[in-house]
Every structure is written in structure tokens, then in C-alpha cells.
Design a protein around this motif. Sequence first.
Motif, PDB file in Angstrom:
ATOM      1  N   PHE A   1      -8.045  -0.176   0.307  1.00 29.40           N
ATOM      2  CA  PHE A   1      -7.806  -1.619   0.342  1.00 29.40           C
ATOM      3  C   PHE A   1      -6.861  -2.025  -0.784  1.00 29.40           C
ATOM      4  N   TRP A   2      -7.085  -1.467  -1.978  1.00 31.44           N
ATOM      5  CA  TRP A   2      -6.225  -1.764  -3.131  1.00 31.44           C
ATOM      6  C   TRP A   2      -4.762  -1.489  -2.777  1.00 31.44           C
ATOM      7  N   ILE A   3      -4.534  -0.348  -2.164  1.00 27.62           N
ATOM      8  CA  ILE A   3      -3.152   0.066  -1.902  1.00 27.62           C
ATOM      9  C   ILE A   3      -2.558  -0.651  -0.701  1.00 27.62           C
ATOM     10  N   ILE A   4      -3.384  -1.024   0.274  1.00 26.65           N
ATOM     11  CA  ILE A   4      -2.858  -1.813   1.389  1.00 26.65           C
ATOM     12  C   ILE A   4      -2.381  -3.164   0.878  1.00 26.65           C
ATOM     13  N   SER A   5      -2.923  -3.590  -0.260  1.00 26.07           N
ATOM     14  CA  SER A   5      -2.480  -4.831  -0.883  1.00 26.07           C
ATOM     15  C   SER A   5      -1.129  -4.665  -1.566  1.00 26.07           C
ATOM     16  N   VAL A   6      -0.778  -3.436  -1.895  1.00 25.49           N
ATOM     17  CA  VAL A   6       0.514  -3.159  -2.529  1.00 25.49           C
ATOM     18  C   VAL A   6       1.615  -3.078  -1.481  1.00 25.49           C
ATOM     19  N   TYR A   7       1.327  -2.400  -0.372  1.00 19.16           N
ATOM     20  CA  TYR A   7       2.235  -2.411   0.778  1.00 19.16           C
ATOM     21  C   TYR A   7       1.458  -2.124   2.055  1.00 19.16           C
ATOM     22  N   PHE A   8       1.512  -3.078   2.976  1.00 19.57           N
ATOM     23  CA  PHE A   8       0.827  -2.945   4.258  1.00 19.57           C
ATOM     24  C   PHE A   8       1.786  -2.612   5.387  1.00 19.57           C
ATOM     25  N   GLU A   9       3.098  -2.778   5.155  1.00 16.02           N
ATOM     26  CA  GLU A   9       4.081  -2.635   6.218  1.00 16.02           C
ATOM     27  C   GLU A   9       4.115  -1.201   6.752  1.00 16.02           C
ATOM     28  N   PRO A  10       4.373  -1.031   8.053  1.00 12.59           N
ATOM     29  CA  PRO A  10       4.287   0.310   8.669  1.00 12.59           C
ATOM     30  C   PRO A  10       5.233   1.327   8.060  1.00 12.59           C
ATOM     31  N   GLN A  11       6.387   0.894   7.584  1.00 17.62           N
ATOM     32  CA  GLN A  11       7.366   1.859   7.049  1.00 17.62           C
ATOM     33  C   GLN A  11       6.928   2.481   5.732  1.00 17.62           C
ATOM     34  N   TYR A  12       5.861   1.969   5.138  1.00 11.87           N
ATOM     35  CA  TYR A  12       5.396   2.507   3.860  1.00 11.87           C
ATOM     36  C   TYR A  12       4.160   3.378   4.007  1.00 11.87           C
ATOM     37  N   ASP A  13       3.970   3.984   5.170  1.00  8.28           N
ATOM     38  CA  ASP A  13       2.762   4.777   5.406  1.00  8.28           C
ATOM     39  C   ASP A  13       2.683   5.995   4.486  1.00  8.28           C
ATOM     40  N   VAL A  14       3.795   6.674   4.247  1.00 10.58           N
ATOM     41  CA  VAL A  14       3.792   7.841   3.355  1.00 10.58           C
ATOM     42  C   VAL A  14       3.466   7.410   1.926  1.00 10.58           C
ATOM     43  N   ALA A  15       4.091   6.347   1.482  1.00 10.02           N
ATOM     44  CA  ALA A  15       3.833   5.843   0.125  1.00 10.02           C
ATOM     45  C   ALA A  15       2.369   5.438  -0.027  1.00 10.02           C
ATOM     46  N   ARG A  16       1.794   4.813   1.005  1.00  8.42           N
ATOM     47  CA  ARG A  16       0.377   4.419   0.946  1.00  8.42           C
ATOM     48  C   ARG A  16      -0.521   5.635   0.789  1.00  8.42           C
ATOM     49  N   ARG A  17      -0.221   6.679   1.527  1.00 16.99           N
ATOM     50  CA  ARG A  17      -1.047   7.892   1.458  1.00 16.99           C
ATOM     51  C   ARG A  17      -1.023   8.476   0.051  1.00 16.99           C
ATOM     52  N   TYR A  18       0.161   8.610  -0.523  1.00 18.48           N
ATOM     53  CA  TYR A  18       0.264   9.148  -1.873  1.00 18.48           C
ATOM     54  C   TYR A  18      -0.500   8.290  -2.873  1.00 18.48           C
ATOM     55  N   LEU A  19      -0.233   6.984  -2.836  1.00 24.29           N
ATOM     56  CA  LEU A  19      -0.788   6.108  -3.866  1.00 24.29           C
ATOM     57  C   LEU A  19      -2.302   5.966  -3.733  1.00 24.29           C
ATOM     58  N   THR A  20      -2.813   5.989  -2.504  1.00 21.65           N
ATOM     59  CA  THR A  20      -4.264   5.937  -2.324  1.00 21.65           C
ATOM     60  C   THR A  20      -4.923   7.180  -2.904  1.00 21.65           C
ATOM     61  N   LYS A  21      -4.348   8.337  -2.658  1.00 22.17           N
ATOM     62  CA  LYS A  21      -4.925   9.569  -3.193  1.00 22.17           C
ATOM     63  C   LYS A  21      -4.889   9.571  -4.720  1.00 22.17           C
ATOM     64  N   ILE A  22      -3.801   9.097  -5.292  1.00 23.83           N
ATOM     65  CA  ILE A  22      -3.693   9.080  -6.749  1.00 23.83           C
ATOM     66  C   ILE A  22      -4.686   8.104  -7.358  1.00 23.83           C
ATOM     67  N   ILE A  23      -4.814   6.911  -6.796  1.00 27.57           N
ATOM     68  CA  ILE A  23      -5.734   5.943  -7.382  1.00 27.57           C
ATOM     69  C   ILE A  23      -7.182   6.414  -7.242  1.00 27.57           C
ATOM     70  N   ALA A  24      -7.501   7.098  -6.143  1.00 27.35           N
ATOM     71  CA  ALA A  24      -8.856   7.628  -5.968  1.00 27.35           C
ATOM     72  C   ALA A  24      -9.144   8.725  -6.993  1.00 27.35           C
ATOM     73  N   LEU A  25      -8.161   9.571  -7.265  1.00 25.04           N
ATOM     74  CA  LEU A  25      -8.351  10.640  -8.249  1.00 25.04           C
ATOM     75  C   LEU A  25      -8.367  10.095  -9.675  1.00 25.04           C
ATOM     76  N   LEU A  26      -7.649   9.008  -9.922  1.00 30.51           N
ATOM     77  CA  LEU A  26      -7.735   8.368 -11.231  1.00 30.51           C
ATOM     78  C   LEU A  26      -9.135   7.802 -11.464  1.00 30.51           C
ATOM     79  N   SER A  27      -9.759   7.320 -10.414  1.00 29.86           N
ATOM     80  CA  SER A  27     -11.133   6.830 -10.522  1.00 29.86           C
ATOM     81  C   SER A  27     -12.073   7.956 -10.939  1.00 29.86           C
ATOM     82  N   ILE A  28     -11.901   9.132 -10.333  1.00 31.80           N
ATOM     83  CA  ILE A  28     -12.715  10.299 -10.702  1.00 31.80           C
ATOM     84  C   ILE A  28     -12.424  10.712 -12.144  1.00 31.80           C
TER      85      ILE A  28
END
Length: 575
Positions: free
Chosen positions: A297-324
Motif C-alpha cells: 500500500f505504501w508503494i502504491i501511494s508512490v506510483y500506482f500507474e500501470p507503467q511503473y509495475d517494475v518499479a513498484r515490485r522493486y520498491l515494495t521488496k526493499i521497503i519490506a526488507l528494511l522493515s525486517i
Amino acid sequence: MSSYLTALDGPLISTKNANDHLVIINSRRSITYHASVWGDYFLAYTSDITDISEDEEEELEKLKQEVIKKVFVATANDALHKLDLVDAIQRLGVAYHFEKEIDDYLKYIYNNNNNDDDDDLRIVALRFRLLRQQGYNVPANVLSKFMDHESKFKESLVSNAEEMLSLYEAANMAVHGEEILHEALKFSSTRLESLIQQLKTSNNNNNDKLVRIINEALINPIRKSVTRLTARKFISIYEEEANSHDEIVVLNFAKLDFNLLQRKHQKELCDITRWWKALDFENKLPFARNKVVECYFWIISVYFEPQYDVARRYLTKIIALLSITDDIYDVEGTLNDLQLYTDAIQRMDVGGLEQLPPYMRVSYQAVLDVYAEMEEEMEKVDRLYGVHYAKEEMKKMVNGYFEEAKWLFNNYIPTMEEYMKVALVTGGYPTLSTTSLVGMVGDVVTKEYFEWIINEPPIVQAASTICRLMDDMVGYGFETKVSAVGCYMNEHGSSASKEDAFGEFEKQVSKAWHDINQECLHPTAVPMPILMRVLNLARVIHLLYKDDDCYTNSHTKLNDYITYLFIEPVTSLTI
């Protein structure tokens, strides 16, 4: 970035809240978090989601062309109607389909419009806001005609809720030194709050909707709102207001686009959840928080547009690992272990695994794997340099985590200057801002722009300040850690209170928003799509930390937001 990316520093005591329990066990901290609210929900829920069909794509394109015809061609001579339609398109979350049309229209308005004879405050303020949002440095004195000889806004404006809302939204576009907009914000905010009380006591059920709209605006003005969530809410409002054929065409396009894009997001969330489950952190690292859905949800707030699907995947994984990683530093790691982990992150290679205790290896390996995935994909498009910059920012952040850990173990309270120098980094926004650019498609992101962002330009510093101070304020009294509030009170002596600290930090947050607004005006240092990532990071902090820590505490309105965006489609098309 948020409390989940900051250390539980300072003298620790036993503390409880409705969900978590914290105690001290020798040199480790022990905290038990509640289980994930969502669990495997999105694995099962999205398994039957179908791909977007050709018929649906054709219908969307047909409606899009009709919007272009009705809004940007047929209404060419009706400036007032077109302004309202452009505003609706943006608030409905479909402006990304019409970037050229909107830019051409607003450029025309900026270059050719003479509003000296326009006495409608709603329209003047709306035009001002739309142009400022597009980056045009429209002078704030266009609003001076609505002020009296004492430079105060005329009281005769108060009874008109639409005018007050329009003025309020325009005032949130202020930059430094704009006293007219400062006065406009005070005036409109006070009058809207009074208007709410009047509407509530009128015993008129028709006022309920207006009360909701005003309340929402006062909490989340358009400038500080998350686009995708705002669109979900505004669709319901616009559905009640749309009367003309033009408006209904725009509404139907927004509904179809929302639902089709929601299905894409559902599939992405399914894939992210599957990746997360495979890591098995819930069993291997039971002390850490399980928040991957909230991270998406955090990252969909950064970019929700369809063309940013790759960027969303990267940034979601990084933010989840930063939480750990944050929980390793906050909860589990001894100082010796954390020194080893910090050194391993600086190496960022498999050789670092050997020196780590077992519980750290699983997290470290996951970090290596995600960056390896990014490198493999970016090398194919000759953008490998972006991953290098992202890794360097991660190293800075982990160094900051270790500095905070040393404060904790040495029972040291830093000065505000010492604290903010580290805490602006460990807040996470420099790392997330840089990483957000890695997967963005096209030619918009170059090596030059990575160099710009890693040098912490004013907009990144401002977003980081908003993040850090809003986090520390909302967490004060519930979190046992060194925070800006405690550092401020310690530095200013016994006479300083929590209220003093909050007052100062609220001023700094307001100043930071002025910085962001300034950085988004032409001429900009980098293209607007890059600036929007940082602006959107600030927006999601405002949403999640305005009144509560909606990330750490899962039993908050964040559950509703996730439901709105990823579970419930909007209603069928309006006839």
C-alpha cells in the motif's frame, strides 16, 4: 521513514499497548507483535483474477477518446466548465491518461488568461491551484482582490462553502514568503471548521455529505493526498454531483479505469505475497513484523500507474526488507551482532554471510537476492548504474541504524543536531527516493538524476523531515526510543514541554511542505515524474501519521484503505 524504520533507542522500560508487549531481556530487546491481519488472504483472493481482456481494453480506449472529445475539444470555448472537468480528471486519478492534453490546456491558460475581471473566488482559487500543481509559478496576489484594506479576507466570503474549500486547497500550494496564502490558509481553515459546527447543528441530513467533504479536506488537502485513495473516495462524491453528459463520460471512464487497474494491483500483490511467504520470515524471524501488504500500500501511494509495475515490485521488496532490518536492530541484535551485520551490508556480497549469526543470514540473503534481481533486469536495459546508487543508499541507512544502536546500548541522548543528522537517513526516505527511480521505464531517469537525488536536494530533505518529525510526534508516549521530542526537551531543559516540541516540529513540517512546493515550480531541477515520487512519499507519511501510527498498529484505518484499493471494486457504470 516511520516508526518501523527507526530504532527503539534510549533507556528502555517495560511497556504495553493494545497489540504489542515490550520487555528487556539482558542485552536484547523482546517485543511480540500481533500476527499479520491479512495472512494468506491475497494469495487466495487473487488466484481467480482474470487478465484484462481485449474487449475491456477497447472499451477503456473508447471512453478515453470520448473524454478527449468532450473535455479537451468540445469545451474549448467554455473555460469555466473545462477547469472543473480537468480538476475532476485529476482527482479521479485518471490524469495519467491525459498528460499532454492537460499540459497543453494549462499552458494555454497560463500564457493567455487574464483574470483581472474575474470576481468568482472559487474559480480564481481553482485556476491558481491547477496551475501551481502543473508547476507554473502563478503569483499569489491574484487572490488579493478578495481582501479588504487591512489585508484580511472579506468576511462576506464566509457563507459560501465552495469558495472556502477552493481557497483552502489553493492555500496549501504556498511557498516561502507568501503571506497572502498564509493568511488564506488561516482564514479558510477557521471558517470551514466553524461551518462544520453550523452544519451539524442545523438538523438537515443533506448537510452530512458536505460535512464529510470539509472534514476530509481539513485532514487531507489535495496537495497532501494520496492520489489512488483520493480517487476511490472522489468517485463516490462525483457520482452524486455529475449531471452533464461530459461529467458522466469522465465518471464512467474513471470507474472502468479504477477497476481494471485494481485487478493489475491485485495480481502484483499476489506475487509479492507469494515472494514474502517463500522467505518464511514469520517462522525464521518471529520477532519481526509481518507487514508486506501494508508495504505494498505504501508503494502504491508512490506510483500506482500501470507503467511503473517494475518499479513498484522493486520498491515494495526493499521497503519490506528494511522493515525486517529495522527489527533486527531494534529488537533482536546485540551490539556485537549488529556490528557484524553492518559490516556485511557494507560488503553487500555472499562473503558477508559467513560472519553472521544464523538469524541474520536469512535477512541478509534476501537483501542480496533482491539486489541481484534488480541488477539482472536493469543490465538488460543498460540501467545497471541505478542499482549501484540504491545499494549505496542502503549502506548509509544501515550505518545510521548502527549509530542509533550505539546510542541505545550506551544510554546516550544526542543533541537535536546529532539526532537529525542520523535520523533523517534512518527514516528511510533518502533510500526509498533513490530506489524509486531504479525501475522507472523510459528515458526519464538518467545517471545525472541519480547523482542529483543521492546528494539530498531540498525536496528529499523536506520529505525526510516530514517523515521523521510526524513519526516521532505520533509515536511519542507509546514508543520507548530516542526521538526528536525527547532530544528537544532534553536540550531545552526542564522548562521545555512536549507541547513546545510539537509546536516547533509542526512549524518545521509546514516549512518542509513549502520547500516541496517550491521545488515543484518551473524551472525544476529534474523532470516532474521524478519529483512526484518524492512528493508522493511525503503524502503517504501525511496519510498514515496524521493522527495515529497506522503502519505499526494494524487495527487502524489502514485496513479500510487496503480494502478500498485492493478488494472492493467501484460500482457499475453510471447511465
